[in-house]
Each structure stands twice: as C-alpha cells, then as structure tokens.
Scaffold this motif. Structure first.
Motif, PDB file in Angstrom:
ATOM      1  N   ILE A 202       0.726  -1.218   0.006  1.00 35.57           N
ATOM      2  CA  ILE A 202       0.065   0.019   0.120  1.00 35.57           C
ATOM      3  C   ILE A 202       0.909   1.014  -0.129  1.00 35.57           C
ATOM      4  O   ILE A 202       0.615   2.083  -0.788  1.00 35.57           O
ATOM      5  CB  ILE A 202      -0.887  -0.287   1.090  1.00 35.57           C
ATOM      6  CG1 ILE A 202      -2.076   1.231   0.988  1.00 35.57           C
ATOM      7  CG2 ILE A 202      -0.531  -0.141   2.683  1.00 35.57           C
ATOM      8  CD1 ILE A 202      -2.712   1.205  -0.143  1.00 35.57           C
ATOM      9  N   GLU A 203       2.020   1.188   0.635  1.00 40.61           N
ATOM     10  CA  GLU A 203       2.980   2.251   0.791  1.00 40.61           C
ATOM     11  C   GLU A 203       3.354   2.505  -0.761  1.00 40.61           C
ATOM     12  O   GLU A 203       3.596   3.776  -1.096  1.00 40.61           O
ATOM     13  CB  GLU A 203       4.278   2.120   1.564  1.00 40.61           C
ATOM     14  CG  GLU A 203       3.754   2.125   3.141  1.00 40.61           C
ATOM     15  CD  GLU A 203       4.888   1.656   3.981  1.00 40.61           C
ATOM     16  OE1 GLU A 203       4.304   2.098   5.208  1.00 40.61           O
ATOM     17  OE2 GLU A 203       5.918   1.554   3.878  1.00 40.61           O
ATOM     18  N   ARG A 204       3.862   1.542  -1.444  1.00 38.96           N
ATOM     19  CA  ARG A 204       4.420   1.676  -2.895  1.00 38.96           C
ATOM     20  C   ARG A 204       3.169   2.174  -3.648  1.00 38.96           C
ATOM     21  O   ARG A 204       3.153   3.114  -4.737  1.00 38.96           O
ATOM     22  CB  ARG A 204       4.577   0.388  -3.466  1.00 38.96           C
ATOM     23  CG  ARG A 204       5.488   0.398  -4.726  1.00 38.96           C
ATOM     24  CD  ARG A 204       6.882   1.114  -4.680  1.00 38.96           C
ATOM     25  NE  ARG A 204       7.228   1.363  -6.160  1.00 38.96           N
ATOM     26  CZ  ARG A 204       7.997   2.337  -6.485  1.00 38.96           C
ATOM     27  NH1 ARG A 204       7.916   3.445  -5.871  1.00 38.96           N
ATOM     28  NH2 ARG A 204       8.263   2.478  -7.739  1.00 38.96           N
ATOM     29  N   HIS A 205       2.002   1.766  -3.326  1.00 39.49           N
ATOM     30  CA  HIS A 205       0.644   2.159  -4.285  1.00 39.49           C
ATOM     31  C   HIS A 205       0.476   3.732  -4.191  1.00 39.49           C
ATOM     32  O   HIS A 205       0.225   4.203  -5.131  1.00 39.49           O
ATOM     33  CB  HIS A 205      -0.517   1.385  -3.659  1.00 39.49           C
ATOM     34  CG  HIS A 205      -1.442   0.985  -4.645  1.00 39.49           C
ATOM     35  ND1 HIS A 205      -2.383  -0.065  -4.600  1.00 39.49           N
ATOM     36  CD2 HIS A 205      -2.249   1.742  -5.720  1.00 39.49           C
ATOM     37  CE1 HIS A 205      -3.329  -0.135  -5.247  1.00 39.49           C
ATOM     38  NE2 HIS A 205      -3.187   1.165  -6.333  1.00 39.49           N
ATOM     39  N   GLU A 207       2.775   5.782  -3.613  1.00 36.96           N
ATOM     40  CA  GLU A 207       3.907   6.433  -3.972  1.00 36.96           C
ATOM     41  C   GLU A 207       3.577   6.451  -5.558  1.00 36.96           C
ATOM     42  O   GLU A 207       3.897   7.436  -6.241  1.00 36.96           O
ATOM     43  CB  GLU A 207       5.109   5.740  -3.632  1.00 36.96           C
ATOM     44  CG  GLU A 207       6.369   6.445  -3.467  1.00 36.96           C
ATOM     45  CD  GLU A 207       7.477   5.552  -3.084  1.00 36.96           C
ATOM     46  OE1 GLU A 207       7.142   4.560  -2.349  1.00 36.96           O
ATOM     47  OE2 GLU A 207       8.610   5.985  -3.652  1.00 36.96           O
ATOM     48  N   LEU A 208       3.154   5.474  -6.150  1.00 35.61           N
ATOM     49  CA  LEU A 208       2.797   5.376  -7.753  1.00 35.61           C
ATOM     50  C   LEU A 208       1.872   6.318  -7.921  1.00 35.61           C
ATOM     51  O   LEU A 208       1.886   6.655  -9.120  1.00 35.61           O
ATOM     52  CB  LEU A 208       2.889   3.962  -7.974  1.00 35.61           C
ATOM     53  CG  LEU A 208       3.961   3.253  -7.876  1.00 35.61           C
ATOM     54  CD1 LEU A 208       3.829   1.543  -8.123  1.00 35.61           C
ATOM     55  CD2 LEU A 208       5.002   3.397  -9.101  1.00 35.61           C
ATOM     56  N   VAL A 209       0.803   6.314  -7.164  1.00 39.37           N
ATOM     57  CA  VAL A 209      -0.283   7.177  -7.713  1.00 39.37           C
ATOM     58  C   VAL A 209      -0.090   8.529  -7.297  1.00 39.37           C
ATOM     59  O   VAL A 209      -0.567   9.580  -8.112  1.00 39.37           O
ATOM     60  CB  VAL A 209      -1.696   6.830  -6.951  1.00 39.37           C
ATOM     61  CG1 VAL A 209      -2.866   7.500  -7.010  1.00 39.37           C
ATOM     62  CG2 VAL A 209      -2.211   5.119  -7.107  1.00 39.37           C
ATOM     63  N   ALA A 210       0.869   8.923  -6.378  1.00 45.28           N
ATOM     64  CA  ALA A 210       1.328  10.177  -6.151  1.00 45.28           C
ATOM     65  C   ALA A 210      -0.003  11.103  -6.013  1.00 45.28           C
ATOM     66  O   ALA A 210      -0.042  12.268  -6.814  1.00 45.28           O
ATOM     67  CB  ALA A 210       2.120  10.552  -6.871  1.00 45.28           C
ATOM     68  N   PRO A 211      -0.979  11.003  -5.245  1.00 46.39           N
ATOM     69  CA  PRO A 211      -1.890  12.207  -5.140  1.00 46.39           C
ATOM     70  C   PRO A 211      -1.452  13.375  -4.396  1.00 46.39           C
ATOM     71  O   PRO A 211      -0.379  13.438  -3.813  1.00 46.39           O
ATOM     72  CB  PRO A 211      -3.077  11.079  -4.369  1.00 46.39           C
ATOM     73  CG  PRO A 211      -2.343  10.442  -3.268  1.00 46.39           C
ATOM     74  CD  PRO A 211      -1.028  10.126  -4.165  1.00 46.39           C
ATOM     75  N   GLU A 212      -2.311  14.249  -4.486  1.00 47.81           N
ATOM     76  CA  GLU A 212      -2.350  15.489  -3.825  1.00 47.81           C
ATOM     77  C   GLU A 212      -2.638  15.283  -2.275  1.00 47.81           C
ATOM     78  O   GLU A 212      -2.399  16.258  -1.327  1.00 47.81           O
ATOM     79  CB  GLU A 212      -2.856  17.026  -4.477  1.00 47.81           C
ATOM     80  CG  GLU A 212      -2.008  16.604  -5.763  1.00 47.81           C
ATOM     81  CD  GLU A 212      -2.092  18.239  -6.249  1.00 47.81           C
ATOM     82  OE1 GLU A 212      -2.357  19.264  -5.718  1.00 47.81           O
ATOM     83  OE2 GLU A 212      -1.656  18.224  -7.529  1.00 47.81           O
ATOM     84  N   ILE A 213      -3.820  14.735  -2.064  1.00 48.99           N
ATOM     85  CA  ILE A 213      -4.603  14.586  -0.654  1.00 48.99           C
ATOM     86  C   ILE A 213      -4.768  12.990  -0.661  1.00 48.99           C
ATOM     87  O   ILE A 213      -5.285  12.281  -1.275  1.00 48.99           O
ATOM     88  CB  ILE A 213      -5.736  15.279  -0.770  1.00 48.99           C
ATOM     89  CG1 ILE A 213      -5.539  16.671  -0.828  1.00 48.99           C
ATOM     90  CG2 ILE A 213      -6.547  15.110   0.679  1.00 48.99           C
ATOM     91  CD1 ILE A 213      -6.618  17.731  -0.948  1.00 48.99           C
ATOM     92  N   LEU A 214      -4.437  12.602   0.640  1.00 51.64           N
ATOM     93  CA  LEU A 214      -4.818  11.149   0.979  1.00 51.64           C
ATOM     94  C   LEU A 214      -5.879  11.228   1.912  1.00 51.64           C
ATOM     95  O   LEU A 214      -5.739  11.779   3.089  1.00 51.64           O
ATOM     96  CB  LEU A 214      -3.544  10.551   1.595  1.00 51.64           C
ATOM     97  CG  LEU A 214      -3.301   9.129   1.985  1.00 51.64           C
ATOM     98  CD1 LEU A 214      -3.348   8.425   0.509  1.00 51.64           C
ATOM     99  CD2 LEU A 214      -1.993   8.891   2.674  1.00 51.64           C
ATOM    100  N   ILE A 215      -6.878  10.276   1.868  1.00 53.94           N
ATOM    101  CA  ILE A 215      -7.848   9.974   2.862  1.00 53.94           C
ATOM    102  C   ILE A 215      -8.114   8.739   3.307  1.00 53.94           C
ATOM    103  O   ILE A 215      -8.149   7.831   2.282  1.00 53.94           O
ATOM    104  CB  ILE A 215      -9.340  10.346   2.125  1.00 53.94           C
ATOM    105  CG1 ILE A 215      -9.442  11.693   1.242  1.00 53.94           C
ATOM    106  CG2 ILE A 215     -10.646  10.405   3.112  1.00 53.94           C
ATOM    107  CD1 ILE A 215      -8.990  12.870   2.267  1.00 53.94           C
TER     108      ILE A 215
END
Ligand code: URA
Length: 288
Positions: A202-205, A207-215
C-alpha cells in the motif's frame, strides 16, 4: 421436515459464525485419505449401461444404483510458513521493484506471504482515476468486492458514493484502494500480521499514484498509515502529514469514519459531513 429444519438451523449457525462463503465447489471430506477413496471407487459396482441390459429381465438382479465415486480431494499446496518479518521483507523488495501500477499488481499477485490470498476469490487492487488528486484508502475488501474484484462496490461503497456526491465528486474524481488486497474471511478485522505483510504494497501504491491528498477511510487505515495507536474518533477531522522515505514532500492526509460504521451508526453522519466539507475545501485550494 425435521432434517430440513436442522439444515436451515445449521446454515444460520454458519452465517452467524461468519462462515458465509464456500471456498470450494464441492465439500472435501478430510477424514477420508485419497488412497481410501481410490480403493473404494475401484471396488464400487458399475451399473449396467442401457445397451448392455437390453430387454428387462425380471429375474435379473436389479442394477445397483450407486453414487459416482467422489473424486479424491485435490490437496492445496501447503502455505509456506514465513515469519511476519520475512513476509514484510519480501513484500518490501517486491514493492520496491515495481515501477508501475501494473507491475505492483503483478507483484502482489505473486506474493505468498499473506495467507488471505488463499481464502479470497480475487485480488482487489484499485479503482478510479489514477491521475486523481484524491486517493482514498480503506481497510480490506468485503464479500461483494471479493466477488467483483473491485474496492468499495458493496453497501459501504454505495454510501461512500453518496458521501462523495455530497461534495460534488464521483468515483472517477478519485482513486480508491485498501490496506489489504484480499478479503479476510467473514469480513473479520485484519490481524497485525496480515497488515504487516501487506504494508509495503500500500505504501508503494500511494507512491505510484502520487495523489495530492490522502483520505484514510476508517480506523484500520488511519492507524496503519499514520502509524498511530489512536482511535479514529481522535484522528478524524484533523490534517496529518503522511510521509515515507523517498517521498519528495509529505502528503496532507485526513481520516474519515468508515461508511460501514456510518451505516450502523447514522448519528455520526453529521461529523463526517463536516470532515467532507473540510476535504472539499482543501481540494479546491490545491486545484487553484
Ligand atoms: N470496506 C473497505 O474498507 N473496503 C472495501 O473495499 C469495502 C468495504
């Protein structure tokens, strides 16, 4: 009739105990060794075929009607016993080597350090728009997600869609996944070992999606990704920095109550409405 009632009672007991999925198409009698089955099937009388019997002969011994021999159970290869640390280590190496979401999905599919893989039907990877600014992370797939191979498609997912609509968003405006890619049997809470084994993915997920906000949707997601023991009632409604080695900058992260919890406790929807407004405002600030 008595038997029918017993069967219904037994099924109810199974469901109440969380046994609500069939793992195999046929039941496997684990008390019968495969050799015994073969021996039994070899000695079973074979009913005569219609062409062989011709006109019925009243004096002939009636054909024995026997159930076809059960095919010997196909033994599943034993799951490799690995320690929690070894599992996390091998997941970390596999996740690090994945340089795209497709490669990450393949790495997860090939990973054998989490026993949930063997009881789940599907690997539930992610859904939505990869380039979205908002990334949601839930806990683990439920029964419908497991069946369809997509996150948040069951009742909780339907409520989540309504929550998104309340701030003028739809599924295609976000990207969504879970801490665990496999359903825990009976929707039980994931164990610490299962989470530890899958954390690198999930950490790599993220990193790869690289969103601006995480919910972070629900307590398990918040505790895992914020690395805290605080419960969701304390973490929700506040902004945190999500940061991991190798990230250029920390990500703003906010936890919200899980829609499955809101379905059970609708009185809490008011708080969530405030949290959603806060998220919408932050999103608008990023967009500008
Ligand atoms: N609950 C979750 O946390 N994730 C899903 O995908 C479905 C229900």
């Amino acid at each position: 009739m008595v038997q029918e009632n017993n069967a219904t009672e037994l099924l109810r007991w199974y469901v109440e105990s969380g046994i609500d999925e069939a793992l195999e198409d046929k039941p496997v009698n684990r008390f019968v060794a495969p050799e015994t089955n073969e021996a039994e099937s070899a000695s079973l009388p074979t009913p005569p075929l219609p062409e062989q019997t011709g006109v019925a002969d009243a004096s002939a011994t009636p054909p024995t009607i026997s159930t076809p021999p059960a095919s010997p159970p196909t033994p599943r290869p034993p799951a490799e016993l690995v320690s929690r640390d070894e599992a996390t280590k091998s997941a970390r190496a596999a996740a690090k080597a994945a340089d795209s979401l497709d490669a990450l999905q393949e790495a997860i599919a090939a990973f054998d350090g989490c026993p949930l893989k063997h009881t789940a039907k599907s690997l539930v990877f992610g859904d939505g728009t990869v380039s979205a600014k908002l990334m949601f992370v839930g806990e683990a797939p439920g029964a419908q997600e497991d069946r369809q191979g997509l996150p948040f498609v069951g009742p909780a997912g339907q409520l989540l869609d309504k929550m998104l609509a309340a701030i003028s968003l739809q599924r295609s405006d976000i990207y969504i996944t879970n801490i665990l890619p496999w359903r825990p049997p009976g929707n039980r809470t994931p164990t610490d070992s299962e989470i530890a084994a899958c954390i690198p993915f999930i950490e790599r997920h993220i990193e790869l999606v690289a969103p601006e906000i995480l919910i972070l949707v629900g307590g398990t997601s918040a505790k895992t990704l914020l690395n805290t023991t605080q419960g969701i009632m304390r973490t929700r409604g506040k902004w945190f920095d999500y940061s991991r080695d190798g990230m250029a900058a920390p990500l703003p992260a906010q936890a919200i109550l899980h829609p499955a919890y809101l379905l059970r406790s609708p009185a809490q929807k008011r708080e969530t409405w405030m949290d959603l407004l806060e998220i919408r405002q932050r999103l608008d600030e990023t967009t500008n």
